[in-house]
Design an enzyme around this catalytic site. Structure first.
Site, PDB file in Angstrom:
ATOM      1  N   CYS A  76       4.866  24.006  -3.137  1.00 48.41           N
ATOM      2  CA  CYS A  76       5.899  23.675  -2.153  1.00 48.41           C
ATOM      3  C   CYS A  76       5.538  22.425  -1.350  1.00 48.41           C
ATOM      4  O   CYS A  76       5.474  21.339  -1.912  1.00 48.41           O
ATOM      5  CB  CYS A  76       6.198  24.879  -1.262  1.00 48.41           C
ATOM      6  SG  CYS A  76       7.791  24.722  -0.391  1.00 48.41           S
ATOM      7  N   LYS A 120      18.764  24.192   4.512  1.00 51.01           N
ATOM      8  CA  LYS A 120      17.580  24.745   3.862  1.00 51.01           C
ATOM      9  C   LYS A 120      17.886  25.210   2.441  1.00 51.01           C
ATOM     10  O   LYS A 120      18.895  25.878   2.200  1.00 51.01           O
ATOM     11  CB  LYS A 120      17.050  25.913   4.692  1.00 51.01           C
ATOM     12  CG  LYS A 120      15.707  26.467   4.245  1.00 51.01           C
ATOM     13  CD  LYS A 120      15.244  27.545   5.214  1.00 51.01           C
ATOM     14  CE  LYS A 120      13.862  28.054   4.858  1.00 51.01           C
ATOM     15  NZ  LYS A 120      13.394  29.085   5.823  1.00 51.01           N
ATOM     16  N   SER A 145      12.201  27.984  -0.588  1.00 50.62           N
ATOM     17  CA  SER A 145      12.405  28.065   0.855  1.00 50.62           C
ATOM     18  C   SER A 145      11.852  26.780   1.465  1.00 50.62           C
ATOM     19  O   SER A 145      10.669  26.687   1.786  1.00 50.62           O
ATOM     20  CB  SER A 145      11.683  29.288   1.431  1.00 50.62           C
ATOM     21  OG  SER A 145      11.809  29.316   2.840  1.00 50.62           O
ATOM     22  N   HIS A 163       8.299  28.902  -4.758  1.00 52.75           N
ATOM     23  CA  HIS A 163       7.348  29.914  -4.289  1.00 52.75           C
ATOM     24  C   HIS A 163       7.352  31.109  -5.231  1.00 52.75           C
ATOM     25  O   HIS A 163       7.742  32.221  -4.841  1.00 52.75           O
ATOM     26  CB  HIS A 163       7.706  30.365  -2.878  1.00 52.75           C
ATOM     27  CG  HIS A 163       7.298  29.416  -1.803  1.00 52.75           C
ATOM     28  ND1 HIS A 163       5.981  29.243  -1.420  1.00 52.75           N
ATOM     29  CD2 HIS A 163       8.028  28.581  -1.031  1.00 52.75           C
ATOM     30  CE1 HIS A 163       5.918  28.357  -0.444  1.00 52.75           C
ATOM     31  NE2 HIS A 163       7.141  27.931  -0.195  1.00 52.75           N
ATOM     32  N   GLU A 208       5.012  32.842  -5.974  1.00 52.12           N
ATOM     33  CA  GLU A 208       4.075  33.851  -5.472  1.00 52.12           C
ATOM     34  C   GLU A 208       4.690  34.788  -4.443  1.00 52.12           C
ATOM     35  O   GLU A 208       4.078  35.806  -4.077  1.00 52.12           O
ATOM     36  CB  GLU A 208       2.848  33.164  -4.852  1.00 52.12           C
ATOM     37  CG  GLU A 208       3.025  32.615  -3.440  1.00 52.12           C
ATOM     38  CD  GLU A 208       3.770  31.299  -3.355  1.00 52.12           C
ATOM     39  OE1 GLU A 208       3.896  30.754  -2.243  1.00 52.12           O
ATOM     40  OE2 GLU A 208       4.220  30.789  -4.407  1.00 52.12           O
ATOM     41  N   ARG A 218      14.041  36.682  10.627  1.00 48.41           N
ATOM     42  CA  ARG A 218      13.325  35.988  11.706  1.00 48.41           C
ATOM     43  C   ARG A 218      14.174  34.878  12.278  1.00 48.41           C
ATOM     44  O   ARG A 218      14.315  34.744  13.509  1.00 48.41           O
ATOM     45  CB  ARG A 218      12.014  35.431  11.159  1.00 48.41           C
ATOM     46  CG  ARG A 218      11.195  34.585  12.136  1.00 48.41           C
ATOM     47  CD  ARG A 218      10.260  33.669  11.387  1.00 48.41           C
ATOM     48  NE  ARG A 218      10.986  32.685  10.588  1.00 48.41           N
ATOM     49  CZ  ARG A 218      10.443  31.993   9.583  1.00 48.41           C
ATOM     50  NH1 ARG A 218       9.178  32.184   9.233  1.00 48.41           N
ATOM     51  NH2 ARG A 218      11.160  31.102   8.920  1.00 48.41           N
TER      52      ARG A 218
END
Length: 305
Positions: free
Chosen positions: A142, A163, A192, A235, A237, A249
């Site tokens: 990333c 985003k 992300s 990502h 992972e 969040r």
């Protein structure tokens, strides 16, 4: 896989609960095996979550791996306790004379900052240069992928209007490349991020090879130096609920955020995520460890150059 981890690392018990085979240094040292030495520079704010995510994937091969967590000297983590950092992380200053079979440099929530405004950028550039003489193969994830492409090749990053957030479909340009062994023709990856690198900039550098992209999320994987550098913008992972936690969040903070696309069952955030990237993630890390680290690193680790 026998995965050698520092004793008492919280990830050990968390992953044992998932029936993942890990062992601490004391038990692993009883095996007469030269383990692969993997260094992880964890730049993510919540260290323990990223430790769990990466260790979960590194454990999915029959190779014995010894992990070392690196931290940037002088940088104080705001979201991870100092006790955790002092117990399980080693400063670059104390590792710079060592060599490693492989290295993972994680993302960081810094996409909206100019590289030179990052407080530890000069040290990070030093670490990037160090990988070329002290590591057989490095995976940049990333933001680290964007930063590495900029540092080594001058590839700029561009801000996105909103985003890039969700699970996106990808294809590979070279399915015969070992990094894609076992991949389906189309595969999914979480993204992300607030910025991107662009194809036209990468194509200006013949030493860079675009390996995979997505119609929606753009460039996904770039390879250089015959796999000694692998740049991954997504990502893979991420655990099933990472995007969910990020989404809730940001909603709580009143930040502008769209629901992650292709993520919740029925596109309903009240439902659980639909996980469709786990197999790809396991293949990605297993193939990297086997074909780009294990098959290429010298038995005498000091011969890495």
């Amino acid at each position: 896989m026998p995965l050698k981890l520092p004793k008492h690392l919280p990830a050990i018990e968390a992953l044992k609960a998932e029936n993942i085979f890990v062992m601490d240094f004391e038990r692993a040292d009883q095996q007469e095996i030269r383990p692969l030495s993997i260094c992880i520079l964890n730049l993510m704010p919540i260290k323990e979550q990223t430790e769990n995510d990466l260790i979960r994937l590194l454990s999915n091969t029959p190779l014995q791996i010894e992990t070392t967590f690196m931290m940037v000297p002088g940088h104080v983590s705001k979201n991870t306790s100092m006790d955790h950092m002092e117990q399980f992380y080693t400063s670059f200053e104390h590792l710079k004379d060592q060599k490693f079979d492989g290295m993972i440099i994680t993302g960081a929530p810094l996409e909206q900052m100019d590289y030179k405004d990052v407080t530890y950028w000069p040290v990070l550039e030093e670490i990037f240069d160090w990988t070329r003489t002290h590591v057989t193969s490095t995976m940049f994830i990333c933001w680290a992928a964007q930063a590495g492409l900029y540092h080594f090749y001058g590839v700029p990053k561009y801000p996105l209007s909103k985003k890039m957030f969700g699970i996106f479909k990808h294809t590979s340009y070279d399915p015969q490349e070992p990094i894609f062994r076992g991949f389906d023709d189309e595969f999914f990856v979480p993204h992300s991020r607030h910025s991107e690198v662009r194809k036209e900039d990468i194509l200006k550098h013949p030493e860079l090879k675009i390996m995979s992209e997505s119609r929606e999320s753009g460039i996904y994987m770039v390879m250089a130096r015959e796999g000694r550098e692998i740049y991954v913008t997504g990502h893979s992972e991420y655990s099933p609920y990472t995007l969910d936690a990020e989404y809730k969040r940001d909603l709580t903070k009143g930040l502008p955020i769209d629901m992650p696309v292709n993520y919740y069952k029925g596109n309903n955030p009240n439902n659980r995520p639909l996980v469709r990237w786990r197999s790809t993630a396991n293949l990605l890390f297993a193939n990297w460890l086997n074909y780009y680290v294990y098959q290429n690193t010298p038995y005498n680790i000091d011969e890495i150059h």
